[in-house]
Scaffold this active site. Structure first.
Site, PDB file in Angstrom:
ATOM      1  N   CYS A  43       0.837  -1.198   0.000  1.00 34.69           N
ATOM      2  CA  CYS A  43       0.000   0.000   0.000  1.00 34.69           C
ATOM      3  C   CYS A  43       0.875   1.253   0.000  1.00 34.69           C
ATOM      4  O   CYS A  43       1.453   1.603   1.031  1.00 34.69           O
ATOM      5  CB  CYS A  43      -0.900  -0.040   1.233  1.00 34.69           C
ATOM      6  SG  CYS A  43      -1.860   1.451   1.464  1.00 34.69           S
ATOM      7  N   CYS A  68       0.104   3.917   2.523  1.00 27.99           N
ATOM      8  CA  CYS A  68       0.405   3.547   3.907  1.00 27.99           C
ATOM      9  C   CYS A  68       1.911   3.561   4.152  1.00 27.99           C
ATOM     10  O   CYS A  68       2.391   4.148   5.100  1.00 27.99           O
ATOM     11  CB  CYS A  68      -0.130   2.147   4.192  1.00 27.99           C
ATOM     12  SG  CYS A  68      -1.798   1.875   3.556  1.00 27.99           S
ATOM     13  N   ASP A  69       2.632   2.878   3.289  1.00 25.59           N
ATOM     14  CA  ASP A  69       4.044   2.599   3.566  1.00 25.59           C
ATOM     15  C   ASP A  69       5.015   3.436   2.744  1.00 25.59           C
ATOM     16  O   ASP A  69       6.220   3.385   2.983  1.00 25.59           O
ATOM     17  CB  ASP A  69       4.320   1.110   3.350  1.00 25.59           C
ATOM     18  CG  ASP A  69       3.536   0.250   4.334  1.00 25.59           C
ATOM     19  OD1 ASP A  69       3.154   0.778   5.393  1.00 25.59           O
ATOM     20  OD2 ASP A  69       3.292  -0.926   4.039  1.00 25.59           O
TER      21      ASP A  69
HETATM   22  P1  FAD Z   1     -10.787  -6.208   5.944  1.00 27.99           P
HETATM   23  O1  FAD Z   1      -9.848  -5.493   6.828  1.00 27.99           O
HETATM   24  O2  FAD Z   1     -10.245  -6.987   4.817  1.00 27.99           O
HETATM   25  O3  FAD Z   1     -11.669  -7.159   6.885  1.00 27.99           O
HETATM   26  C1  FAD Z   1     -12.506  -8.148   6.338  1.00 27.99           C
HETATM   27  C2  FAD Z   1     -13.199  -8.930   7.433  1.00 27.99           C
HETATM   28  O4  FAD Z   1     -14.093  -9.878   6.832  1.00 27.99           O
HETATM   29  C3  FAD Z   1     -12.276  -9.761   8.315  1.00 27.99           C
HETATM   30  O5  FAD Z   1     -12.804  -9.821   9.626  1.00 27.99           O
HETATM   31  C4  FAD Z   1     -12.338 -11.149   7.681  1.00 27.99           C
HETATM   32  O6  FAD Z   1     -11.993 -12.196   8.566  1.00 27.99           O
HETATM   33  C5  FAD Z   1     -13.809 -11.196   7.316  1.00 27.99           C
HETATM   34  N1  FAD Z   1     -14.184 -12.140   6.265  1.00 27.99           N
HETATM   35  C6  FAD Z   1     -13.759 -12.205   4.973  1.00 27.99           C
HETATM   36  N2  FAD Z   1     -14.380 -13.200   4.313  1.00 27.99           N
HETATM   37  C7  FAD Z   1     -15.234 -13.780   5.208  1.00 27.99           C
HETATM   38  C8  FAD Z   1     -16.171 -14.857   5.147  1.00 27.99           C
HETATM   39  N3  FAD Z   1     -16.406 -15.539   4.020  1.00 27.99           N
HETATM   40  N4  FAD Z   1     -16.854 -15.160   6.265  1.00 27.99           N
HETATM   41  C9  FAD Z   1     -16.648 -14.486   7.428  1.00 27.99           C
HETATM   42  N5  FAD Z   1     -15.794 -13.466   7.550  1.00 27.99           N
HETATM   43  C10 FAD Z   1     -15.092 -13.125   6.450  1.00 27.99           C
HETATM   44  N6  FAD Z   1      -4.984   1.260   5.405  1.00 27.99           N
HETATM   45  C11 FAD Z   1      -4.738   2.417   6.046  1.00 27.99           C
HETATM   46  O7  FAD Z   1      -5.627   3.253   6.157  1.00 27.99           O
HETATM   47  N7  FAD Z   1      -3.507   2.651   6.601  1.00 27.99           N
HETATM   48  C12 FAD Z   1      -2.485   1.766   6.555  1.00 27.99           C
HETATM   49  O8  FAD Z   1      -1.381   2.032   7.059  1.00 27.99           O
HETATM   50  C13 FAD Z   1      -2.716   0.523   5.876  1.00 27.99           C
HETATM   51  N8  FAD Z   1      -1.729  -0.388   5.724  1.00 27.99           N
HETATM   52  C14 FAD Z   1      -1.999  -1.581   5.118  1.00 27.99           C
HETATM   53  C15 FAD Z   1      -0.980  -2.542   5.039  1.00 27.99           C
HETATM   54  C16 FAD Z   1      -1.225  -3.780   4.493  1.00 27.99           C
HETATM   55  C17 FAD Z   1      -0.110  -4.804   4.452  1.00 27.99           C
HETATM   56  C18 FAD Z   1      -2.525  -4.073   3.984  1.00 27.99           C
HETATM   57  C19 FAD Z   1      -2.819  -5.438   3.419  1.00 27.99           C
HETATM   58  C20 FAD Z   1      -3.526  -3.109   4.017  1.00 27.99           C
HETATM   59  C21 FAD Z   1      -3.282  -1.858   4.580  1.00 27.99           C
HETATM   60  N9  FAD Z   1      -4.261  -0.863   4.638  1.00 27.99           N
HETATM   61  C22 FAD Z   1      -4.006   0.305   5.307  1.00 27.99           C
HETATM   62  C23 FAD Z   1      -5.603  -1.071   4.062  1.00 27.99           C
HETATM   63  C24 FAD Z   1      -6.614  -1.420   5.164  1.00 27.99           C
HETATM   64  O9  FAD Z   1      -6.086  -2.473   5.961  1.00 27.99           O
HETATM   65  C25 FAD Z   1      -7.942  -1.817   4.541  1.00 27.99           C
HETATM   66  O10 FAD Z   1      -8.431  -0.762   3.731  1.00 27.99           O
HETATM   67  C26 FAD Z   1      -9.008  -2.126   5.609  1.00 27.99           C
HETATM   68  O11 FAD Z   1      -8.551  -3.113   6.507  1.00 27.99           O
HETATM   69  C27 FAD Z   1     -10.301  -2.573   4.961  1.00 27.99           C
HETATM   70  O12 FAD Z   1     -11.230  -2.843   5.956  1.00 27.99           O
HETATM   71  P2  FAD Z   1     -12.472  -3.801   5.707  1.00 27.99           P
HETATM   72  O13 FAD Z   1     -13.147  -3.904   7.022  1.00 27.99           O
HETATM   73  O14 FAD Z   1     -13.231  -3.348   4.538  1.00 27.99           O
HETATM   74  O15 FAD Z   1     -11.850  -5.228   5.284  1.00 27.99           O
END
Ligand code: FAD
Length: 303
Positions: free
Chosen positions: A130, A133-134
């Site tokens: 990202c 982020c990084d």
């Molecule tokens: P997710 O965080 O992907 O959460 C998805 C949830 O759904 C989880 O609980 C998972 O277990 C659950 N799930 C998925 N499929 C199923 C299923 N079939 N049944 C039940 N549960 C399920 N963003 C920033 O703002 N700042 C940062 O510094 C940053 N750094 C990052 C670094 C990395 C390495 C990565 C990978 C991402 C980073 N991001 C950062 C992006 C940020 O993490 C995401 O935008 C954010 O987490 C998205 O949130 P979300 O809740 O939509 O999805």
């Protein structure tokens, strides 16, 4: 049955659950992993009002915040199927079926990996996904971007303003990014574009120190010394399990409107699993809150 069932407990799901629970309606959360992608992050510096935190710390803070409220937590469980009859029915992998009047899908996304030696080993030690982020971690350092599509070229342009030098590696003979982005990229003095190359290995000791690639037309192997590698070959939404239940776009992202509503009444979606333009923690939290408030409005009008 639940009034609101949230699927996923990342930033979007956590925000949705807290907002729904605060309306005093029957709220459930089903998730495989608290915190979602946040767990895979080391330093987080752009969650506004929190100057610095770390992924696992934020993940447990999300869990703690949900547990402050009267929320049924069904965890750790994966959802495999969803259907709408008189209620929305959500089936877990163990066969159990949860019923709810409204559902908020917040299953997030995952970055596509290049699957070369060194990628997993040096994740968060020079291998990043990202740039928002990084990127700042690589100030005045040399980095590579793997991937010449729109996200890769946007990342390269972004990083060129921070890093000392950026090398773009594209597998195909041409970049796939839009012309306007390519033009902007080629105007930058500190960017090298390598086309028709295959990444072979990300090298390092304790952290990344280089990248090895093969020129596909000649088979020649080359090595560049650098400190960071951004993998930009796609973000895949975790939406395969939905089938045709809700409308998804070409990339598989759930299509939502300004209420975070899908095309199925009573079904909302938030965060990285949707067609939101930018994928960030704070944006996911905002859309989760928006979805919960919209679901609440739907319940008032339809019960
Ligand atoms: P997710 O965080 O992907 O959460 C998805 C949830 O759904 C989880 O609980 C998972 O277990 C659950 N799930 C998925 N499929 C199923 C299923 N079939 N049944 C039940 N549960 C399920 N963003 C920033 O703002 N700042 C940062 O510094 C940053 N750094 C990052 C670094 C990395 C390495 C990565 C990978 C991402 C980073 N991001 C950062 C992006 C940020 O993490 C995401 O935008 C954010 O987490 C998205 O949130 P979300 O809740 O939509 O999805």
């Amino acid at each position: 049955p639940f009034d609101v069932l949230v699927i996923g407990a990342g930033p979007a799901g956590a925000a949705a659950a807290v907002y729904a629970a605060r309306k005093g309606i029957r709220t459930g959360v089903v998730a495989e992993r608290f915190g979602g992608q946040v767990n895979d992050t080391m330093g987080i510096e752009n969650l506004i009002s929190v100057k610095y935190t770390e992924g696992p710390k934020l993940a447990s803070a999300l869990e703690e915040h949900i547990r402050e409220y009267n929320v049924d937590i069904i965890y750790p469980h994966r959802v495999k199927h969803i259907d709408k009859k008189d209620m929305i029915e959500v089936e877990l992998e163990n066969g159990a079926v949860l019923k709810s009047k409204t559902v908020i899908i917040a299953t997030g996304a995952r970055w596509r990996n290049v699957n070369v030696p060194g990628e997993a080993e040096f994740k968060n030690k020079g291998v990043a996904y990202c740039p928002h982020c990084d990127g700042p971690l690589f100030k005045d350092k040399r980095v590579a971007v793997i991937g010449g599509g729109n996200s890769g070229i946007e990342a390269a342009i972004d990083l060129a303003g921070i890093a000392s030098h950026v090398t773009v590696l594209e597998f195909m003979p041409e970049l796939k990014a839009d012309q306007v982005l390519q033009k902007r990229l080629y105007e930058l003095p500190n960017v090298t574009v390598l086309k028709n190359v295959q990444t072979k290995e990300i090298t390092g000791d304790k952290k990344v120190n280089g990248i090895t690639y093969i020129e596909r037309d000649t088979g020649t192997e080359k090595h560049i010394e650098l400190e960071g590698v951004f993998v930009q070959i796609g973000l895949v939404p975790n939406t395969e399990w939905l089938g045709d239940f809700v409308e998804r776009n070409r990339m598989g992202e759930i299509v939502v409107d300004s209420h975070n509503a899908t095309n199925v009444p009573g079904v909302y979606a938030a965060g990285d699993c949707t067609n939101s333009i930018h994928k960030q923690i704070i944006i996911s939290m905002g859309s989760g809150a928006n979805a919960a408030l919209s679901a609440f409005e739907y319940l008032i009008r339809n019960n």
